[in-house]
Motif scaffolding. Structure first.
Motif, mmCIF file in Angstrom:
data_model
loop_
_atom_site.group_PDB
_atom_site.id
_atom_site.type_symbol
_atom_site.label_atom_id
_atom_site.label_comp_id
_atom_site.label_asym_id
_atom_site.label_seq_id
_atom_site.Cartn_x
_atom_site.Cartn_y
_atom_site.Cartn_z
ATOM 1 N N THR A 293 -3.383 31.046 78.997
ATOM 2 C CA THR A 293 -2.131 30.467 78.507
ATOM 3 C C THR A 293 -2.138 30.370 76.987
ATOM 4 N N SER B 210 -1.786 33.845 75.441
ATOM 5 C CA SER B 210 -0.421 34.314 75.635
ATOM 6 C C SER B 210 0.515 33.727 74.576
ATOM 7 N N GLU B 211 0.388 32.432 74.330
ATOM 8 C CA GLU B 211 1.213 31.787 73.301
ATOM 9 C C GLU B 211 0.905 32.347 71.924
ATOM 10 N N GLY C 215 2.250 35.922 71.588
ATOM 11 C CA GLY C 215 3.709 35.845 71.472
ATOM 12 C C GLY C 215 4.140 35.421 70.082
ATOM 13 N N ASN C 216 3.445 34.424 69.524
ATOM 14 C CA ASN C 216 3.759 33.982 68.163
ATOM 15 C C ASN C 216 3.487 35.082 67.145
ATOM 16 N N ASP D 57 12.609 27.745 72.266
ATOM 17 C CA ASP D 57 11.332 28.109 71.651
ATOM 18 C C ASP D 57 10.841 26.951 70.791
ATOM 19 N N ARG E 298 7.619 25.605 71.078
ATOM 20 C CA ARG E 298 6.586 24.809 71.744
ATOM 21 C C ARG E 298 5.229 25.496 71.838
ATOM 22 N N GLY E 299 5.114 26.713 71.353
ATOM 23 C CA GLY E 299 3.882 27.490 71.517
ATOM 24 C C GLY E 299 2.635 26.781 71.025
ATOM 25 N N ILE F 259 1.655 23.720 73.011
ATOM 26 C CA ILE F 259 0.906 24.078 74.223
ATOM 27 C C ILE F 259 -0.547 24.363 73.872
ATOM 28 N N VAL F 260 -0.764 25.121 72.799
ATOM 29 C CA VAL F 260 -2.130 25.420 72.351
ATOM 30 C C VAL F 260 -2.876 24.120 72.054
#
Length: 149
Positions: free
Chosen positions: A53, A56-57, A60-61, A109, A111-112, A115-116
């Motif tokens: 996860t 992935s974040e 994506g960033n 968007d 929140r990446g 989450i990390v």
């Protein structure tokens, strides 16, 4: 620069890196390769899921906000150590440094990195020679209090 998974392990450490496209689909490829590598290393399923996860974040960033490395790629690396998993995403940098943002409950968007930060025991950003490395370290503790790696 190869596009497969390469072993770069030192003594007592299992490390790998791979290159994925600087595109939204790069996150899917990174998830697949990382999960395969963590399973092969015997990493606990919950810790592996959290690491996937996080990567992935970060991919994506990088695809959304940063420049690619040469050949339109993003590098993803991971290390499995006796007590933790470290992951990193290396891109060509951008004008802004990644930072936690506040996002409204209905925002699509933003929140990446929240989450990390929630999944990782620590994370950070390093910039050198036009390359940016966003890394995270994850440690899992099992129900009996022992490390799950």
């Amino acid at each position: 620069m190869g596009r497969g998974v390469n072993v770069t392990a030192g003594v007592g450490e299992r490390a790998r890196h791979t290159f994925v496209p600087h595109h939204a689909r790069g996150a899917s490829l990174a998830r697949t390769r990382l999960l395969s590598g963590l399973r092969a290393a015997g990493v606990d399923a919950e810790l592996a899921s959290d690491a996937v996860t996080v990567v992935s974040e970060l991919v994506g960033n990088a695809a959304r906000h940063a420049r690619a490395l040469r050949d339109t790629l993003i590098e993803v690396s991971w290390s499995v150590l006796p007590d933790r998993v470290q992951v990193a995403v290396i891109d060509g940098g951008s004008a802004e440094t990644p930072a936690l943002r506040s996002a409204d409950w209905d925002a699509v968007d933003g929140r990446g990195l929240q989450i990390v930060a929630a999944l990782a025991s620590r994370w950070g950003v390093q910039t050198e020679d036009g390359r940016r490395r966003v890394w995270a370290e994850l440690v899992a503790v099992s129900s009996d209090g022992r490390l799950a790696v």
